[in-house]
Design a protein around this motif. Sequence first.
Motif, mmCIF file in Angstrom:
data_model
loop_
_atom_site.group_PDB
_atom_site.id
_atom_site.type_symbol
_atom_site.label_atom_id
_atom_site.label_comp_id
_atom_site.label_asym_id
_atom_site.label_seq_id
_atom_site.Cartn_x
_atom_site.Cartn_y
_atom_site.Cartn_z
ATOM 1 N N THR A 172 0.823 -1.199 0.000
ATOM 2 C CA THR A 172 0.000 0.000 0.000
ATOM 3 C C THR A 172 0.852 1.243 0.000
ATOM 4 O O THR A 172 0.591 2.202 -0.722
ATOM 5 N N LEU A 216 -13.700 2.862 -2.434
ATOM 6 C CA LEU A 216 -12.374 2.901 -1.831
ATOM 7 C C LEU A 216 -12.475 3.271 -0.356
ATOM 8 O O LEU A 216 -11.818 2.666 0.498
ATOM 9 N N ALA A 223 -13.792 0.298 1.692
ATOM 10 C CA ALA A 223 -12.729 -0.694 1.874
ATOM 11 C C ALA A 223 -11.700 -0.209 2.886
ATOM 12 O O ALA A 223 -11.263 -0.949 3.772
ATOM 13 N N ALA A 249 -13.176 -2.940 -2.715
ATOM 14 C CA ALA A 249 -11.975 -2.556 -3.458
ATOM 15 C C ALA A 249 -12.103 -2.924 -4.934
ATOM 16 O O ALA A 249 -11.701 -2.154 -5.820
ATOM 17 N N ARG A 279 -12.105 -0.467 -8.310
ATOM 18 C CA ARG A 279 -11.305 -0.678 -9.529
ATOM 19 C C ARG A 279 -12.203 -0.692 -10.763
ATOM 20 O O ARG A 279 -11.895 -0.085 -11.793
ATOM 21 N N ALA A 283 -6.567 1.032 -4.816
ATOM 22 C CA ALA A 283 -7.734 0.311 -4.300
ATOM 23 C C ALA A 283 -7.372 -1.130 -3.952
ATOM 24 O O ALA A 283 -7.752 -1.641 -2.890
ATOM 25 N N THR A 291 -5.214 -1.436 -0.801
ATOM 26 C CA THR A 291 -5.848 -1.041 0.463
ATOM 27 C C THR A 291 -6.090 -2.253 1.359
ATOM 28 O O THR A 291 -5.815 -2.218 2.556
#
Length: 334
Positions: free
Chosen positions: A5, A213, A216, A303, A307, A326, A329
């Motif tokens: 990340t 996002l 998540a 996530a 995307r 994403a 994460t």
Amino acid sequence: MADGTEAALRELSDYLGDDMAACNRAIVERMDSPVALIPQLAAHLVAAGGKRLRPLLTLASARLCGYEPGPARQRHVSLAACVEFIHTATLLHDDVVDDSLLRRGLASANAVFGNKASVLVGDFLFARSFQLMTDDGSLKVMAILSSASATIAEGEVLQMSTQNDLSTSVEQYLEVIHGKTAALFAAACRVGAVVADRPEAEELALESYGTNLGMAFQLVDDALDYAADQAILGKTVGDDFREGKITLPILAAYAAGSDEDRIFWRRVIEDSEQSPEDLDRALSLIESTDAIETTLNRAAVYAQAARDALEIFPESRLRRLLQDTAGYTVSRAR
């Protein structure tokens, strides 16, 4: 946070290096005040660091939509700073409400300067954010960001009303995290499309990316409270447990637990009767019921939705960086 990340965000930040530098300058400039305590407390916040993820999303979204900055075209920078002020104001207020002593691994502002100063400087930063919205001059931008600000407050109040209540549903919990986290992610992304004057379909795609996002991101944060060490978490492990916050790891463990387990959860969460060894038992029950995996699996769904939302845009390095952000994460807790 896991290396993956950090690498994804670092690459995104490097790609937008000039914009981020301009945004950081705007943040420091707008935090200035002749009232000495305000820049002192602001300097403490800046020193604590942070990923600047939300303003980064505004800058990236504008660029993804083809916004070309220039000496007189810096709307994306000003609005990115605005987004960061909204976020920082909520952090200051949250730490007071939660009586948190740590923020990003350092002493929280309220621990250093006191609750009154933190609340008032939070108010100052909210006011600064609205000055930046006004300076931008777009009613649409103001509508998006002011609506997000109200939603954040509603999310925090809803979280307070569900505290210590194990009858809270998963749907109510998701409503809380949408309000307190995902709404600002969504607004941060959508205003990028607005400043680029793109069609509503692209605005909504970026709003969807930000929403998913943010969902998540918060799910993973809630998992990390029971699955990370303090150095990774940036706050004391088990804070959510001690405060009786209702998060998905707790709800999943409670739902999957035995009658004896549920008696334990009701004592420590609903009755707030906790002894020093109770956190270890809570961690053990969360592990034995796969509550962390349940939480992370749900985060992974969000996530992937984030995307997918970007598929409306042409393939580019920036689109890939946002999609990678994403994806990574969820890897923070795995």
